[in-house]
Every structure is written in C-alpha cells, then in structure tokens.
Design a protein around this motif. Structure first.
Motif, mmCIF file in Angstrom:
data_model
loop_
_atom_site.group_PDB
_atom_site.id
_atom_site.type_symbol
_atom_site.label_atom_id
_atom_site.label_comp_id
_atom_site.label_asym_id
_atom_site.label_seq_id
_atom_site.Cartn_x
_atom_site.Cartn_y
_atom_site.Cartn_z
ATOM 1 N N ARG A 213 0.989 -1.195 -0.100
ATOM 2 C CA ARG A 213 0.045 0.056 -0.137
ATOM 3 C C ARG A 213 0.855 1.048 0.028
ATOM 4 O O ARG A 213 0.516 2.181 -0.856
ATOM 5 N N LYS A 214 2.031 1.281 0.600
ATOM 6 C CA LYS A 214 2.752 2.410 0.802
ATOM 7 C C LYS A 214 3.567 2.382 -0.607
ATOM 8 O O LYS A 214 3.838 3.735 -0.927
ATOM 9 N N LEU A 215 4.007 1.493 -1.084
ATOM 10 C CA LEU A 215 4.519 1.308 -2.649
ATOM 11 C C LEU A 215 3.754 2.091 -3.327
ATOM 12 O O LEU A 215 4.161 3.093 -4.310
ATOM 13 N N HIS A 216 2.433 1.508 -3.317
ATOM 14 C CA HIS A 216 1.209 2.311 -4.427
ATOM 15 C C HIS A 216 1.222 3.909 -4.242
ATOM 16 O O HIS A 216 1.416 4.452 -5.257
ATOM 17 N N ALA A 217 1.133 4.148 -3.165
ATOM 18 C CA ALA A 217 1.273 5.750 -2.992
ATOM 19 C C ALA A 217 2.355 6.312 -3.215
ATOM 20 O O ALA A 217 2.181 7.427 -4.201
ATOM 21 N N ALA A 225 1.118 12.211 -9.601
ATOM 22 C CA ALA A 225 -0.124 12.288 -9.242
ATOM 23 C C ALA A 225 -0.405 13.240 -8.366
ATOM 24 O O ALA A 225 0.468 13.573 -7.650
ATOM 25 N N ASP A 226 -1.698 13.946 -8.355
ATOM 26 C CA ASP A 226 -1.905 14.806 -7.247
ATOM 27 C C ASP A 226 -2.304 13.977 -5.925
ATOM 28 O O ASP A 226 -2.963 13.283 -5.772
ATOM 29 N N ILE A 227 -1.720 14.869 -4.887
ATOM 30 C CA ILE A 227 -1.832 14.207 -3.656
ATOM 31 C C ILE A 227 -3.140 13.933 -2.921
ATOM 32 O O ILE A 227 -3.587 13.049 -2.437
ATOM 33 N N LYS A 228 -4.003 14.730 -3.458
ATOM 34 C CA LYS A 228 -5.647 14.667 -3.197
ATOM 35 C C LYS A 228 -6.281 13.354 -3.832
ATOM 36 O O LYS A 228 -7.021 12.745 -3.072
ATOM 37 N N ASP A 244 2.757 11.735 5.114
ATOM 38 C CA ASP A 244 3.527 11.485 6.480
ATOM 39 C C ASP A 244 3.772 9.928 6.594
ATOM 40 O O ASP A 244 4.826 9.504 7.013
ATOM 41 N N ILE A 245 2.760 9.132 6.274
ATOM 42 C CA ILE A 245 2.863 7.639 6.756
ATOM 43 C C ILE A 245 3.149 6.718 5.383
ATOM 44 O O ILE A 245 3.876 5.869 5.275
ATOM 45 N N TYR A 246 2.542 7.128 4.296
ATOM 46 C CA TYR A 246 2.531 6.147 3.182
ATOM 47 C C TYR A 246 3.631 6.643 2.189
ATOM 48 O O TYR A 246 4.097 5.605 1.151
ATOM 49 N N VAL A 247 3.737 7.871 1.743
ATOM 50 C CA VAL A 247 4.687 8.218 0.701
ATOM 51 C C VAL A 247 6.065 8.430 1.243
ATOM 52 O O VAL A 247 6.369 9.447 2.188
ATOM 53 N N LYS A 248 7.086 7.340 0.751
ATOM 54 C CA LYS A 248 8.504 7.631 1.311
ATOM 55 C C LYS A 248 9.211 8.458 0.456
ATOM 56 O O LYS A 248 8.989 8.631 -0.696
ATOM 57 N N ASN A 249 10.085 9.287 1.083
ATOM 58 C CA ASN A 249 11.077 9.966 0.538
ATOM 59 C C ASN A 249 12.261 9.271 -0.351
ATOM 60 O O ASN A 249 13.198 9.138 0.072
ATOM 61 N N THR A 250 11.835 8.640 -1.493
ATOM 62 C CA THR A 250 12.709 7.885 -2.319
ATOM 63 C C THR A 250 13.794 8.702 -3.019
ATOM 64 O O THR A 250 13.592 10.151 -3.189
ATOM 65 N N LYS A 251 14.768 8.169 -3.615
ATOM 66 C CA LYS A 251 15.661 8.698 -4.261
ATOM 67 C C LYS A 251 15.189 9.412 -5.581
ATOM 68 O O LYS A 251 15.431 10.531 -5.995
ATOM 69 N N LEU A 252 14.096 8.911 -6.220
ATOM 70 C CA LEU A 252 13.337 9.419 -7.363
ATOM 71 C C LEU A 252 12.648 10.871 -7.054
ATOM 72 O O LEU A 252 12.894 11.689 -7.734
ATOM 73 N N LEU A 253 12.091 10.650 -5.977
ATOM 74 C CA LEU A 253 11.547 12.155 -5.334
ATOM 75 C C LEU A 253 12.512 13.018 -4.974
ATOM 76 O O LEU A 253 12.412 14.242 -5.421
ATOM 77 N N LYS A 254 13.477 12.757 -4.425
ATOM 78 C CA LYS A 254 14.699 13.375 -4.285
ATOM 79 C C LYS A 254 15.122 14.006 -5.338
ATOM 80 O O LYS A 254 15.374 15.493 -5.448
ATOM 81 N N ASP A 255 15.368 13.453 -6.392
ATOM 82 C CA ASP A 255 16.067 13.861 -7.932
ATOM 83 C C ASP A 255 15.254 14.725 -8.452
ATOM 84 O O ASP A 255 15.525 15.887 -9.095
ATOM 85 N N LYS A 256 13.903 14.518 -8.340
ATOM 86 C CA LYS A 256 12.829 15.267 -8.936
ATOM 87 C C LYS A 256 12.767 16.833 -8.353
ATOM 88 O O LYS A 256 12.741 17.648 -8.905
#
Length: 265
Positions: A213-217, A225-228, A244-256
């Motif tokens: 479920r966390k991976l999906h988010a 995708a829009d957070i809403k 805060d709980i489901y969306v992880k701060n992955t390398k892809l997000l950091k690079d973005k």
C-alpha cells in the motif's frame, strides 16, 4: 503431542520460540500466549487437572521485534512476489496484484466481491471488508470510516488480470462471490494471507502486505499524481496521512526536487 500433566514452562517457551523463528507477528504470539495462560489457568481451577500452570511465567519480551522498522518495497520486488505466489499458491496471485494496483487494504481486498467491480467503467467500489470476529469467524462488515468508502479507478492491466482470473476460476469450477477465492469457494482470509506472507519472508524477501500500500502511494506521487487524488484512492481522511505515513522520500522524489529547483534558477 504432550499430555497435560507433562507440560512445562520450558516446553511452552520453546514452542513460542519456534513460532517466533517462523516469522509469526508479535500480535499473533501475544494471542497464543494469552490462550495458553487462560486455558492452563482453567485447568488448575476449577477443573483441578493440574496443580499449577506452566504458562504462568511465559513472556515474549526477550523476542526482538521492531514494529516501527521501515520496509520499503520496489516495483521489481513486487514482480518477484507475483512470480513466487504464482508457483506457491496460484489462485492467490490476484490478491497481490489487486493490492499493488489499487492500494487497497488487506481486509478490503479479502472482502471484495465481483458485484463491486464495474468492468464497463473500470471501477472497484470499496464498500466492505473481511474481518474476524470472536464467535462468528470471518465475516463481511462495514468499513470503519466514511473516507474508506470510495471508488477506485483501474486501467487495462488490472482489467485483463481480473478477466483472466475470473476465467480461471470458471475453468476450475470455482463459483464464488469473492474475487480472491480459495479452492472451496470461500474468500481468502487474513490468516490465509499471513501464511503466504510467511512463505515469502522465508523463501524470497522481507515482506508485509501493508508495505505494498505504501509502495502504491509512493509510485503515484513519483509519477506526478495529485496528492488529493492519491489520498482519496487510499481512503484517507486527509492528505497529511498519505504524505507522512505512506509516501516515502525515495531517491526518485529527491532527484525530482533537484530538477525542479534547477529549472527555476
């Protein structure tokens, strides 16, 4: 098999250790320990089968559990899981694919019935969940919150998987109202999922269904995708929970984030 009067604290403790090493959760071991203590206390009084309970001093405090330890799955991990489940428990593969492609909760997927899937409009209507209740067993119950009641859109990939699964069930003469059905037509229960998860943990990788479920988010946010929309899809009452709980701060997000900053310099 042990006779009641031959049970010792050591025997019971070793039994709990075996369960621990096989990957059973802390909640499950707590439940087993409670059953042992209650049953053997009853055997002392009023039954008077034994003089004292060997379960009296049982505890699992020395067992190392880190429930807060993060477990981050990847898309590649999920395809390995699909392959493993396909060989280990073929009918259960659809369960893990629905988890992955919708972000639904375990109980919601177990309670998903065919009449809650709108194939024409590619929508899953989340209206119920499967829950174990003492004295009743596994039963369909209402969702806990208003936000949990939702419609989840899906694409061609899941559509094709669902049709393929439906045809497979029919070819095996398994006629069930539940999408994730077992050979006897009953729904997959949480206990069935836990057995498969233990096999995944023992033979493939560390794995929890909630991490899917966390991976999906995370994948949705990474993809823009829009957070809403993500929050509504997951059945959250607020976007803060999703972030805060489901969306992880992955390398892809950091690079973005770096690319966005670079573009506005």
């Amino acid at each position: 098999m042990y006779k009641l009067n031959t049970l010792t604290t050591s025997i019971l403790h070793n039994f709990l250790i075996t369960l621990y090493k096989e990957g059973y959760s802390k909640n499950y071991l707590d439940m087993i320990m409670t059953i042992l203590k209650t049953s053997l206390k009853y055997a002392v009084y009023p039954l008077e089968y034994i003089q004292s309970s060997p379960a009296q001093y049982l505890d699992i405090k020395r067992f190392k559990y880190n429930e807060s330890e993060d477990l981050i799955l990847t898309k590649d991990d999920m395809y390995e899981v699909f392959k493993f489940v396909r060989e280990f428990k073929p009918l259960a593969e659809i369960f893990y694919k629905i988890l992955y492609m919708t972000g639904m909760r375990l109980s919601e997927v177990c309670g998903l019935t065919w009449d809650n899937i709108d194939f024409n409009n590619r929508i899953i209507k989340v209206r119920q969940q499967m829950q174990f209740q003492t004295g009743k067993g596994n039963v369909l119950v209402a969702l806990k919150t208003k936000s949990s009641k939702r419609d989840i859109s899906f694409g061609d990939t899941l559509y094709n998987e669902l049709i393929l699964h439906k045809n497979k069930l029919e070819s095996l003469s398994i006629y069930s109202e539940f999408v994730c059905a077992k050979e006897n037509g009953n729904a997959m229960y949480k206990s069935d999922v836990e057995k498969i998860n233990r096999a995944i943990n023992n033979n493939l990788m560390r794995f929890k269904t909630h991490s899917v479920r966390k991976l999906h988010a995370t994948m949705l946010i990474e993809g823009g995708a829009d957070i809403k929309d993500v929050s509504a899809r997951l059945g959250h009452s607020s976007t803060k929970i999703s972030y805060d709980i489901y969306v992880k701060n992955t390398k892809l997000l950091k690079d973005k984030t770096v690319r966005i900053f670079e573009s506005i310099l």
